[in-house]
Design an enzyme around this catalytic site. Sequence first.
Site, PDB file in Angstrom:
ATOM      1  N   GLU A   1       0.876  -1.209   0.031  1.00  0.00           N
ATOM      2  CA  GLU A   1      -0.007  -0.107  -0.041  1.00  0.00           C
ATOM      3  C   GLU A   1       0.767   1.316  -0.138  1.00  0.00           C
ATOM      4  OE1 GLU A   1      -1.890  -0.280   3.596  1.00  0.00           O
ATOM      5  OE2 GLU A   1      -3.354  -1.836   2.983  1.00  0.00           O
ATOM      6  N   PRO A   2       1.776   1.336  -0.977  1.00  0.00           N
ATOM      7  CA  PRO A   2       2.633   2.765  -1.070  1.00  0.00           C
ATOM      8  C   PRO A   2       1.600   3.906  -1.224  1.00  0.00           C
ATOM      9  CG  PRO A   2       2.993   1.437  -2.937  1.00  0.00           C
ATOM     10  CD  PRO A   2       1.861   0.671  -2.395  1.00  0.00           C
TER      11      PRO A   2
ATOM     12  N   ARG B   1       3.310  20.201   6.399  1.00  0.00           N
ATOM     13  CA  ARG B   1       4.004  19.182   6.878  1.00  0.00           C
ATOM     14  C   ARG B   1       5.169  19.663   7.763  1.00  0.00           C
ATOM     15  NH1 ARG B   1       7.233  15.856   4.714  1.00  0.00           N
ATOM     16  NH2 ARG B   1       6.582  14.050   5.680  1.00  0.00           N
TER      17      ARG B   1
ATOM     18  N   TYR C   1       5.067  18.474  11.500  1.00  0.00           N
ATOM     19  CA  TYR C   1       6.204  17.306  11.760  1.00  0.00           C
ATOM     20  C   TYR C   1       7.623  17.866  11.690  1.00  0.00           C
ATOM     21  CZ  TYR C   1       2.429  14.306   9.559  1.00  0.00           C
ATOM     22  OH  TYR C   1       1.168  13.909   9.279  1.00  0.00           O
TER      23      TYR C   1
ATOM     24  N   CYS D   1      -0.992  33.849  10.510  1.00  0.00           N
ATOM     25  CA  CYS D   1      -0.904  34.113  11.805  1.00  0.00           C
ATOM     26  C   CYS D   1      -0.361  33.319  12.899  1.00  0.00           C
ATOM     27  CB  CYS D   1      -1.911  35.032  12.246  1.00  0.00           C
ATOM     28  SG  CYS D   1      -2.565  36.154  10.911  1.00  0.00           S
ATOM     29  N   GLU D   2       0.688  32.528  12.661  1.00  0.00           N
ATOM     30  CA  GLU D   2       0.912  31.638  13.445  1.00  0.00           C
ATOM     31  C   GLU D   2       2.583  31.401  13.447  1.00  0.00           C
ATOM     32  OE1 GLU D   2      -0.586  28.217  14.994  1.00  0.00           O
ATOM     33  OE2 GLU D   2      -2.841  28.682  14.057  1.00  0.00           O
TER      34      GLU D   2
ATOM     35  N   TYR E   1       1.063  14.062   0.591  1.00  0.00           N
ATOM     36  CA  TYR E   1       0.628  14.777   1.869  1.00  0.00           C
ATOM     37  C   TYR E   1       0.832  16.322   1.845  1.00  0.00           C
ATOM     38  CZ  TYR E   1       0.923  10.060   3.354  1.00  0.00           C
ATOM     39  OH  TYR E   1       0.693   8.388   3.168  1.00  0.00           O
TER      40      TYR E   1
HETATM   41  N1  LLP Z   1      -1.467   2.094   4.582  1.00  0.00           N
HETATM   42  C1  LLP Z   1      -1.872   2.495   5.602  1.00  0.00           C
HETATM   43  C2  LLP Z   1      -2.636   1.696   6.548  1.00  0.00           C
HETATM   44  C3  LLP Z   1      -1.290   3.781   6.045  1.00  0.00           C
HETATM   45  O1  LLP Z   1      -1.769   4.332   7.313  1.00  0.00           O
HETATM   46  C4  LLP Z   1      -0.405   4.704   5.385  1.00  0.00           C
HETATM   47  C5  LLP Z   1      -0.145   5.891   5.779  1.00  0.00           C
HETATM   48  C6  LLP Z   1      -0.253   4.029   4.070  1.00  0.00           C
HETATM   49  C7  LLP Z   1      -0.624   2.684   3.944  1.00  0.00           C
HETATM   50  C8  LLP Z   1       0.683   4.873   3.147  1.00  0.00           C
HETATM   51  O2  LLP Z   1       1.881   4.970   3.462  1.00  0.00           O
HETATM   52  P1  LLP Z   1       3.084   5.777   2.818  1.00  0.00           P
HETATM   53  O3  LLP Z   1       3.576   4.732   1.781  1.00  0.00           O
HETATM   54  O4  LLP Z   1       2.567   7.080   2.088  1.00  0.00           O
HETATM   55  O5  LLP Z   1       4.258   6.263   3.951  1.00  0.00           O
HETATM   56  N2  LLP Z   1       0.953  12.879   6.821  1.00  0.00           N
HETATM   57  C9  LLP Z   1       2.035  12.139   7.071  1.00  0.00           C
HETATM   58  C10 LLP Z   1       2.006  10.607   6.437  1.00  0.00           C
HETATM   59  C11 LLP Z   1       0.884   9.828   7.166  1.00  0.00           C
HETATM   60  C12 LLP Z   1       1.067   8.361   6.880  1.00  0.00           C
HETATM   61  C13 LLP Z   1      -0.289   7.866   7.272  1.00  0.00           C
HETATM   62  N3  LLP Z   1      -0.567   6.511   6.913  1.00  0.00           N
HETATM   63  C14 LLP Z   1       3.158  13.058   6.477  1.00  0.00           C
HETATM   64  O6  LLP Z   1       2.815  14.081   5.905  1.00  0.00           O
HETATM   65  O7  LLP Z   1       4.472  12.522   6.332  1.00  0.00           O
END
Ligand code: LLP
Length: 422
Positions: free
Chosen positions: A286-287, A325, A329, A355-356, A384
């Site tokens: 699930e990328p 982001r 983070y 304004c933060e 994201y």
């Molecule tokens: N599968 C599940 C169950 C997940 O929760 C996520 C991401 C993915 C797949 C995809 O993950 P990826 O391949 O994109 O790393 N907003 C944050 C990232 C939150 C990720 C949440 N879950 C950021 O900006 O870094």
Amino acid sequence: MQFIHYRDKELYCEDVPLADLAEEFGTPLYVYTKGQILENLRAIQAPLQEPDHIVCYALKANSNPAILQLLAAEGAGADVVSAGELYLALESGFPPDKIVFAGVGKREDEIEYGLQNDIFSFNAESVQELQLISLVAMRLGKKARVALRVNPDIDAQSHPYITTGLKENKFGISAHEALEAFRYAATLPSLEVSGVHTHIGSQITRIEPFLDAAKFLADLVSRLREAGIAIQHIDVGGGFGVQYVNAITHEGLPLELGDSAPPPLSQFIEQVLPTLQATGCSIWFEPGRSIVANAGVLLTRVLYTKENGVKKFVIVDGGMNDLLRPALYHAYHQIVPVKIETYEHEKVDVVGPICETGDFFARDRLLSKTKRNDLLAVLTTGAYGFVNASNYNARPKPAEILVNGEKVRVVRERQTLEQLFS
Ligand code: LLP
């Protein structure tokens, strides 16, 4: 090939100068490259040639319909976490039998929506959710295919907010309760418990946590089989890290300090595959980030610069409502001039108009010297980025552009002031 690149001293997206796009469509502006998205997807798909190995793109990273249609047409499946994402996935042409529905808090109507559309599987995260899926499926006269998300207590060594596979995280069923939960699920009517699922975190830059997760999953599958539970698919989640530091280099840019590049995508997959394949299960990934992050930039224009004796601020027209982001983070995004006009560098804070105090894109960052009206590109913002945009401070959301060679397509119009009132 780098699809976002300098030609001499000018930044291009494929064959289009980014300055032209900023001129025509205004800033802040998200620009994506089709070529890079396809290259990323193919890098993941290549080692997964078996018909029962599926790449489900995680829509949460970037759910622009044009990008979704592109990925669906290339044979990707979809990982969705809400009725909204499921709707987008179906509308974009992802086949239902390649859609998995994840998420720790699915509502009853969302479960029903998934069942009515015969999606491949729900990744269930609690015993109560299993009970509800079974009830809804029974009411609809359907059988729900389910994978149980198990929390393996593996440290993905990523940012605490995006580490998901530790005991203290809210996700999944803990490893020591897994066998019992699977046994219970097998007794529920209208459920076909056929899979195991993990997702240990995001922006993971080392292969070891994935290897640990793969071993954990393979071991779990054999223990479940011994207990008489027939597991047919393993969903390994996403989380593959991308390069944020020195994403682009040029003799005129400062060399950035920080993390080295993560291994190439194909290596992540190739290394975990043998352990997973030995189970005989179909393998699902699930990328999200790794498919779209480096395919996007956020263009923003310098409004003002000012110095206060302690710091120099570069105030740009993009803010935390456009790209959250860094504020959320302390995420690092390389920032480069769209036209390199000087090889001189200076340490600055790049801040937005909101304004933060948390509204910044970079702090104490060595940047090419900038002046009013210069254009900057915030790199690696395809994932994201826009999906987290908001109307905070009543700022309209930016437009999104998809570039293919010399072709430019507006794939989402900039919001208007009037839309803020509706
Ligand atoms: N599968 C599940 C169950 C997940 O929760 C996520 C991401 C993915 C797949 C995809 O993950 P990826 O391949 O994109 O790393 N907003 C944050 C990232 C939150 C990720 C949440 N879950 C950021 O900006 O870094």
